[in-house]
Design an enzyme around this catalytic site. Structure first.
Site, PDB file in Angstrom:
ATOM      1  N   LYS A 247       0.854  -1.201   0.000  1.00 32.15           N
ATOM      2  CA  LYS A 247       0.000   0.000   0.000  1.00 32.15           C
ATOM      3  C   LYS A 247       0.884   1.244   0.000  1.00 32.15           C
ATOM      4  O   LYS A 247       1.510   1.593   0.993  1.00 32.15           O
ATOM      5  CB  LYS A 247      -0.928   0.046   1.219  1.00 32.15           C
ATOM      6  CG  LYS A 247      -2.007   1.096   0.958  1.00 32.15           C
ATOM      7  CD  LYS A 247      -2.586   1.756   2.166  1.00 32.15           C
ATOM      8  CE  LYS A 247      -1.782   2.847   2.792  1.00 32.15           C
ATOM      9  NZ  LYS A 247      -1.640   4.098   2.018  1.00 32.15           N
TER      10      LYS A 247
ATOM     11  N   GLU B  40       9.909   1.002  10.483  1.00 36.35           N
ATOM     12  CA  GLU B  40      10.976   1.996  10.302  1.00 36.35           C
ATOM     13  C   GLU B  40      10.297   3.341  10.496  1.00 36.35           C
ATOM     14  O   GLU B  40       9.470   3.751   9.676  1.00 36.35           O
ATOM     15  CB  GLU B  40      11.592   1.826   8.907  1.00 36.35           C
ATOM     16  CG  GLU B  40      12.972   2.431   8.813  1.00 36.35           C
ATOM     17  CD  GLU B  40      12.948   3.758   8.123  1.00 36.35           C
ATOM     18  OE1 GLU B  40      12.898   4.787   8.841  1.00 36.35           O
ATOM     19  OE2 GLU B  40      12.966   3.778   6.886  1.00 36.35           O
TER      20      GLU B  40
HETATM   21  P1  ADP Z   1       3.091  10.867   7.598  1.00 40.53           P
HETATM   22  O1  ADP Z   1       2.538  11.359   8.907  1.00 40.53           O
HETATM   23  O2  ADP Z   1       4.490  11.232   7.386  1.00 40.53           O
HETATM   24  O3  ADP Z   1       2.197  11.094   6.411  1.00 40.53           O
HETATM   25  P2  ADP Z   1       2.140   8.267   8.147  1.00 40.53           P
HETATM   26  O4  ADP Z   1       2.778   7.439   9.184  1.00 40.53           O
HETATM   27  O5  ADP Z   1       0.832   8.909   8.444  1.00 40.53           O
HETATM   28  O6  ADP Z   1       3.223   9.317   7.722  1.00 40.53           O
HETATM   29  O7  ADP Z   1       1.952   7.460   6.803  1.00 40.53           O
HETATM   30  C1  ADP Z   1       2.813   6.475   6.323  1.00 40.53           C
HETATM   31  C2  ADP Z   1       1.979   5.398   5.670  1.00 40.53           C
HETATM   32  O8  ADP Z   1       1.120   4.846   6.663  1.00 40.53           O
HETATM   33  C3  ADP Z   1       1.073   5.862   4.546  1.00 40.53           C
HETATM   34  O9  ADP Z   1       1.033   4.850   3.541  1.00 40.53           O
HETATM   35  C4  ADP Z   1      -0.275   5.980   5.221  1.00 40.53           C
HETATM   36  O10 ADP Z   1      -1.364   5.826   4.335  1.00 40.53           O
HETATM   37  C5  ADP Z   1      -0.213   4.820   6.195  1.00 40.53           C
HETATM   38  N1  ADP Z   1      -1.118   4.945   7.348  1.00 40.53           N
HETATM   39  C6  ADP Z   1      -1.558   6.060   7.963  1.00 40.53           C
HETATM   40  N2  ADP Z   1      -2.387   5.755   8.971  1.00 40.53           N
HETATM   41  C7  ADP Z   1      -2.482   4.401   9.023  1.00 40.53           C
HETATM   42  C8  ADP Z   1      -3.165   3.467   9.854  1.00 40.53           C
HETATM   43  N3  ADP Z   1      -3.950   3.859  10.852  1.00 40.53           N
HETATM   44  N4  ADP Z   1      -3.006   2.148   9.606  1.00 40.53           N
HETATM   45  C9  ADP Z   1      -2.205   1.729   8.609  1.00 40.53           C
HETATM   46  N5  ADP Z   1      -1.536   2.549   7.792  1.00 40.53           N
HETATM   47  C10 ADP Z   1      -1.662   3.878   7.980  1.00 40.53           C
END
Ligand code: ADP
Length: 501
Positions: free
Chosen positions: A198, A273
């Site tokens: 994803k 990470e």
């Molecule tokens: P940033 O805050 O730098 O955008 P995130 O940690 O929010 O980084 O996002 C990194 C990845 O995690 C993206 O692919 C995002 O769609 C995904 N993501 C965000 N929230 C969730 C969640 N609750 N569960 C799984 N994946 C998530």
């Protein structure tokens, strides 16, 4: 300086973004089950760049089923390890042949400078696939002499097999969209896993184009499935899915903790990470001609949108003014503009949300008494540009020093006692990277030993290689990316014991 927004787009990329992009499930390009799409934006202009199929839990479920079938029954498991390695190598060749196209996609979708995407992001991804292709034939177990005291006289042949962990969910961020996909896919494919990837909702395009090359290279259907969508829906569904054996995540520490909770349902393996607030220590005996541009690049590379950015700068007092002014001069020289402009060295931040977040941190710093000796503001009023910024008058009680900003903002602090600085450098919930600048080789290695970080750079910064493990101490993560260490995260050990006499 005005911000030039060049309209020149690589013709194949123009074609690619012209149509709504579909998702890859079981070797087919399909719309989402809901029929929904979401926009991805050009951060240099704030305008919609492309529409992308919006996956949610239903699409994730289909993708996991495809990955499961490919793992349990497909031709993938029957390939020899040499055939598997050659497929990965072929993918690397195809990617290399399309370097220009991928550099454009990254620049448009993420905002980064085309010149940098061309020189760093794409070649690093190619190299990672080649490195991992080589590992496919070298993943070995052991033979183990055993005694078994309760069966006197019996003889055994015991050995271990290192087997792929199975169906892997991989969730990646937007700061190096293609490279993060490569870091994740490379070891999964080398070890024989199958994948549901994803990409980040801000930057799905390069993963989707890579999916086309994966199909073209000849990977069997279902081995790699790519489902774009939002984190709270598609990402959360993948992390919680009961038929996913492992989840590999790169992103914020906050979401990393959500992933751990979501993974608990079936106790899937988890690697993370996560964020950082990396200390960069400049001693007075450093070669300042390299330390100054090095410290500038430590924070300004990729607009500071690196989990390992050198964002906490500690400089020995007697050279503090010289180093900080030198970094400010470097900052002033940086050409900020649209990533597509060949003169651009720093593009916009990735999104409006990120722009707001970084500007919010700047305001918080100023309200707590920090002073910008260069930068400190949004640049222009179109797109998501922020000036490269050096903050002084900062201390460890301030939010800007404690928290990850993920933008081109360095907080500079002087120190007097070379011993006192290391506890300060280690005083963070993060431990992803650190750096030290000195000509004294003993001091450099002593410091490297004391710094609590997964990577320590000495007289350099942001040096990455497919063979060098990368990952975090403390709340910066679990497990390592790259190097042969990452293969442990994608394999599990089976002990086989035969009675031979
Ligand atoms: P940033 O805050 O730098 O955008 P995130 O940690 O929010 O980084 O996002 C990194 C990845 O995690 C993206 O692919 C995002 O769609 C995904 N993501 C965000 N929230 C969730 C969640 N609750 N569960 C799984 N994946 C998530």
């Amino acid at each position: 300086m005005g911000i030039a927004v060049s309209p020149q787009i690589h013709p194949q990329v123009a074609d690619f973004i012209d149509k709504p992009r579909k998702m890859l499930i079981n070797g087919q390009w399909v719309n989402s089950i809901s029929g929904k799409t979401f926009p991805t934006y050009n951060p240099a202009t704030g305008e919609v760049l492309a529409q992308v199929a919006e996956g949610d839990s239903a699409d994730i479920d289909l993708a996991v089923k495809a990955a499961r079938k490919a793992f349990d029954q497909g031709p993938w498991r029957k390939l020899t390890v040499s055939e598997r390695g050659r497929l990965i190598w072929k993918l690397a060749d195809l990617l290399e042949q399309h370097t220009e196209e991928f550099a454009y996609i990254e620049s448009l979708d993420n905002g980064k400078a085309l010149t940098i995407a061309r020189a760093a992001d794409v070649p690093l991804a190619v190299d990672l696939f080649r490195y991992m292709a080589g590992w496919a034939t070298k993943i070995e177990g052991n033979t183990i002499p055993i005694s078994v005291p309760y069966t006197p006289g019996a003889k055994y042949l015991a050995y271990t097999l290192r087997e792929p962990i199975g169906v892997v969910g991989q969730i990646i961020p937007w700061n190096f969209p293609l490279l993060m996909a490569a870091w994740k896919l490379g070891p999964a494919l080398a070890t024989g896993c199958t994948v549901v990837l994803k990409p980040a909702e801000q930057t799905p395009l390069s993963s989707l184009r890579l999916g086309e090359l994966i199909t073209e290279a000849g990977f069997p259907d279902g081995v790699v499935n790519i489902v774009p969508g939002y984190g709270e829906t598609a990402g959360a569904a993948l992390a919680a899915h009961p038929d996913v054996d492992k989840i590999a995540f790169t992103g914020s520490t906050e979401v990393g903790k959500l992933i751990v909770h979501a993974a608990a349902g079936n106790l899937k393996k988890v690697t993370l990470e996560l964020g950082g607030k990396s200390p960069n220590v400049v001693y007075k005996d450093a070669d300042l001609d390299t330390a100054i541009p090095g410290a500038a690049s430590a924070i300004f590379f990729n607009h500071g949108q690196c989990c390992c950015a050198g964002s906490r700068l500690y400089v020995e007092k007697s050279v503090f003014d010289k180093v900080v002014e030198g970094i400010a001069e470097e900052a002033k020289k940086i050409n900020v503009g649209s990533g597509l402009d060949p003169q651009t060295e720093m593009g916009p931040l990735v999104s409006e949300e990120q722009l707001r977040r970084v500007c919010g941190y700047l305001e918080s710093g100023f309200s707590e008494g920090a002073k910008a000796i260069v930068g400190g503001h949004r640049k222009g009023d179109k797109g998501y540009f922020v000036e490269p910024t050096v903050l002084v008058n900062t201390n460890e009680d301030m939010k800007v020093v404690r928290e990850e900003i993920f933008g081109p903002v360095v907080t500079a602090m002087p120190f007097t006692d070379p011993e006192e600085i290391l506890p300060r450098a280690n005083n963070s919930e993060y431990g992803l990277a650190a750096a030290v600048w000195t000509k004294d080789i003993s001091k450099a290695h002593r410091t490297a030993e004391i710094l609590r970080a997964g990577t320590v750079w000495i007289n350099c910064y942001n040096i990455f290689d497919a063979a060098l493990p990368f990952g975090g101490y403390k709340q910066s993560g679990w497990g390592r990316e790259m190097g042969h260490e990452v293969l442990n995260n994608y394999t599990q050990t089976k002990a086989v014991c035969t009675k031979v006499a």
